[in-house]
Design an enzyme around this catalytic site. Structure first.
Site, PDB file in Angstrom:
ATOM      1  N   SER A  27       1.166  -1.288  -0.363  1.00 35.69           N
ATOM      2  CA  SER A  27      -0.120   0.244   0.385  1.00 35.69           C
ATOM      3  C   SER A  27       0.068   1.313   0.223  1.00 35.69           C
ATOM      4  O   SER A  27       2.001   0.778   0.477  1.00 35.69           O
ATOM      5  CB  SER A  27      -0.656   0.361   1.501  1.00 35.69           C
ATOM      6  OG  SER A  27      -1.195   1.401   1.561  1.00 35.69           O
ATOM      7  N   TYR A  44      -2.801  -0.720  10.323  1.00 33.89           N
ATOM      8  CA  TYR A  44      -2.297  -0.941   9.016  1.00 33.89           C
ATOM      9  C   TYR A  44      -1.239  -0.686   8.340  1.00 33.89           C
ATOM     10  O   TYR A  44      -0.462  -1.694   7.241  1.00 33.89           O
ATOM     11  CB  TYR A  44      -3.724   0.037   8.063  1.00 33.89           C
ATOM     12  CG  TYR A  44      -3.569  -0.815   6.753  1.00 33.89           C
ATOM     13  CD1 TYR A  44      -4.207  -1.181   6.406  1.00 33.89           C
ATOM     14  CD2 TYR A  44      -3.362  -0.295   5.492  1.00 33.89           C
ATOM     15  CE1 TYR A  44      -4.734  -2.029   4.944  1.00 33.89           C
ATOM     16  CE2 TYR A  44      -3.486   0.221   4.490  1.00 33.89           C
ATOM     17  CZ  TYR A  44      -4.533  -0.943   3.956  1.00 33.89           C
ATOM     18  OH  TYR A  44      -4.251  -1.684   2.283  1.00 33.89           O
TER      19      TYR A  44
HETATM   20  N1  LIG Z   1      -8.634  -1.065  -2.268  1.00 32.41           N
HETATM   21  C1  LIG Z   1      -7.338  -0.036  -2.069  1.00 32.41           C
HETATM   22  O1  LIG Z   1      -7.819   1.151  -2.921  1.00 32.41           O
HETATM   23  C2  LIG Z   1      -6.526  -0.720  -1.473  1.00 32.41           C
HETATM   24  C3  LIG Z   1      -5.191   0.021  -2.116  1.00 32.41           C
HETATM   25  C4  LIG Z   1      -4.122  -0.403  -0.875  1.00 32.41           C
HETATM   26  C5  LIG Z   1      -3.926  -1.478  -0.630  1.00 32.41           C
HETATM   27  N2  LIG Z   1      -5.057  -2.082  -0.536  1.00 32.41           N
HETATM   28  C6  LIG Z   1      -4.514  -3.977  -0.055  1.00 32.41           C
HETATM   29  O2  LIG Z   1      -4.948  -4.802  -1.246  1.00 32.41           O
HETATM   30  C7  LIG Z   1      -5.060  -6.331  -0.672  1.00 32.41           C
HETATM   31  C8  LIG Z   1      -6.943  -6.008  -1.123  1.00 32.41           C
HETATM   32  O3  LIG Z   1      -8.006  -5.404  -0.692  1.00 32.41           O
HETATM   33  P1  LIG Z   1      -9.465  -5.039  -1.393  1.00 32.41           P
HETATM   34  O4  LIG Z   1      -9.461  -3.292  -1.306  1.00 32.41           O
HETATM   35  O5  LIG Z   1     -10.677  -6.120  -1.702  1.00 32.41           O
HETATM   36  O6  LIG Z   1     -10.371  -4.845   0.023  1.00 32.41           O
HETATM   37  P2  LIG Z   1     -12.055  -5.742   0.580  1.00 32.41           P
HETATM   38  O7  LIG Z   1     -12.593  -5.422  -0.611  1.00 32.41           O
HETATM   39  O8  LIG Z   1     -12.133  -5.529   2.372  1.00 32.41           O
HETATM   40  O9  LIG Z   1     -10.785  -7.095   0.852  1.00 32.41           O
HETATM   41  C9  LIG Z   1     -10.386  -7.945   1.468  1.00 32.41           C
HETATM   42  C10 LIG Z   1     -10.579  -9.464   1.342  1.00 32.41           C
HETATM   43  O10 LIG Z   1      -9.504 -10.322   2.969  1.00 32.41           O
HETATM   44  C11 LIG Z   1     -10.918 -10.916   3.448  1.00 32.41           C
HETATM   45  N3  LIG Z   1     -10.399 -11.248   3.807  1.00 32.41           N
HETATM   46  C12 LIG Z   1     -10.530 -10.065   5.869  1.00 32.41           C
HETATM   47  N4  LIG Z   1     -10.060 -10.754   6.039  1.00 32.41           N
HETATM   48  C13 LIG Z   1      -9.781 -12.072   6.480  1.00 32.41           C
HETATM   49  C14 LIG Z   1      -9.596 -13.100   7.899  1.00 32.41           C
HETATM   50  N5  LIG Z   1      -9.735 -12.630   8.729  1.00 32.41           N
HETATM   51  N6  LIG Z   1      -9.472 -14.326   7.028  1.00 32.41           N
HETATM   52  C15 LIG Z   1      -9.376 -14.357   5.705  1.00 32.41           C
HETATM   53  N7  LIG Z   1      -9.995 -13.278   5.176  1.00 32.41           N
HETATM   54  C16 LIG Z   1     -10.107 -12.564   5.132  1.00 32.41           C
HETATM   55  C17 LIG Z   1     -11.502 -10.513   3.311  1.00 32.41           C
HETATM   56  O11 LIG Z   1     -12.881 -11.482   3.364  1.00 32.41           O
HETATM   57  P3  LIG Z   1     -14.398 -11.148   3.365  1.00 32.41           P
HETATM   58  O12 LIG Z   1     -15.345 -10.645   2.223  1.00 32.41           O
HETATM   59  O13 LIG Z   1     -14.899 -12.570   4.045  1.00 32.41           O
HETATM   60  O14 LIG Z   1     -14.938 -10.156   4.112  1.00 32.41           O
HETATM   61  C18 LIG Z   1     -11.796 -10.396   1.413  1.00 32.41           C
HETATM   62  O15 LIG Z   1     -11.861 -11.151   0.459  1.00 32.41           O
HETATM   63  C19 LIG Z   1      -5.427  -5.681   0.779  1.00 32.41           C
HETATM   64  O16 LIG Z   1      -4.411  -6.201   0.994  1.00 32.41           O
HETATM   65  C20 LIG Z   1      -4.983  -4.065   0.871  1.00 32.41           C
HETATM   66  O17 LIG Z   1      -4.417  -4.054   1.819  1.00 32.41           O
HETATM   67  C21 LIG Z   1      -6.616  -2.167  -0.896  1.00 32.41           C
END
Ligand SMILES: NC(=O)c1ccc[n+]([C@@H]2O[C@H](COP(=O)([O-])OP(=O)(O)OC[C@H]3O[C@@H](n4cnc5c(N)ncnc54)[C@H](OP(=O)(O)O)[C@@H]3O)[C@@H](O)[C@H]2O)c1
Length: 247
Positions: A153, A166
């Protein structure tokens, strides 16, 4: 990187595990990996969401996926070893591992940060990646060449006020990537890199920026070229890099 065009059969015959595969970026990556020929192992905590991704893969006629429900918050070393042995029995090797699952925790000053939330974020975003990687390394070594991708990130490279655990967890993720990349270089067939997705339209982003119009930021589909590039053989020479998925 956004301009990379993956060949249709980029991931043919590859076996790839994606964490957090039920939603957001992980779901889209799982679907794209399957579309490009991979057998995808879908890991996540909400089985209903994983089922939907499994069904979508089946409906599209991609290679049949596998589901491994696991809550990375409660899981201990033994659970990862058991998971590895299930994958070993079923597939015998692993060609790719996308560490994608993550949680945001609180957006508040460290002075007020809830200690239990701090520990939870570190468990889900850091410790689980260490334990999962360690358990799966023997199988990644069975592959002709394999790719481990971590998810970083912007606040994992430059901390910003109020991003709390985070931000710390993403710095740790960058370190884990660099350590593994250095340790495995020259002695293995495994390359290790990280992706910084940049602002991407998911539930996590909406939670972090409630006032933002989601239509103004990239969709998970738009950042997939980087996810495909690093997972496929076009990136065989890339190791120890942290790559931005968006300009
Ligand atoms: N979106 C952005 O702008 C952004 C920017 C920088 C970095 N990131 C990184 O990209 C990655 C994906 O993020 P996202 O935006 O797609 O987030 P998201 O939509 O919240 O999805 C996160 C995923 O992780 C799963 N998860 C969370 N806690 C868990 C646990 N205890 N055990 C197993 N699975 C778990 C969630 O499962 P559930 O659906 O069941 O909750 C979901 O499938 C993350 O590492 C985030 O830090 C995202």
């Amino acid at each position: 990187m956004m301009s990379y065009q993956a060949p249709k059969d980029l991931l043919k015959d590859k076996i790839i595990l994606v964490t957090g595969a039920g939603d957001g970026i992980g779901k889209t990556a799982a679907l794209h990996y399957a579309k490009h020929g991979a057998t995808v192992i879908l890991l996540g905590r909400t089985t209903k969401k994983l089922d939907l991704v499994y069904d979508e893969i089946e409906k599209n006629g991609y290679p049949q996926a596998a589901i491994v429900p696991l809550n990375l918050d409660g899981a201990v070393e033994h659970d990862y070893i058991e998971l590895a042995s299930i994958i070993e029995n079923e597939f015998g090797r692993l060609d790719g591992l996308l560490h994608n699952a993550g949680i945001l925790g609180n957006r508040t000053a460290l002075a007020n940060y809830e200690p239990s939330t701090f520990e939870q974020v570190m468990r889900v975003n850091v410790t689980s990646q260490f334990l999962l990687t360690q358990a799966l390394l023997p199988m990644l070594l069975q592959s002709e060449n394999s790719s481990i991708i971590f998810t970083s990130s912007g606040v994992g490279r430059k901390a910003k006020a109020y991003w709390g655990a985070y931000s710390i967890s993403k710095f740790a993720t960058e370190a884990m990537m660099q350590l593994l990349a250095a340790e495995l270089e020259n002695t293995s067939n495994i390359r290790v890199n990280a992706i910084n997705p940049g602002a991407t339209r998911t539930n996590m982003r909406a939670y972090a920026y409630p006032a933002e119009d989601p239509a103004t930021i990239a969709t998970p589909e738009q950042i997939m070229p980087t996810y495909l590039y690093l997972m496929g053989n076009d990136s065989l020479a890339v190791n120890g890099e942290s790559i931005d998925a968006q300009p």
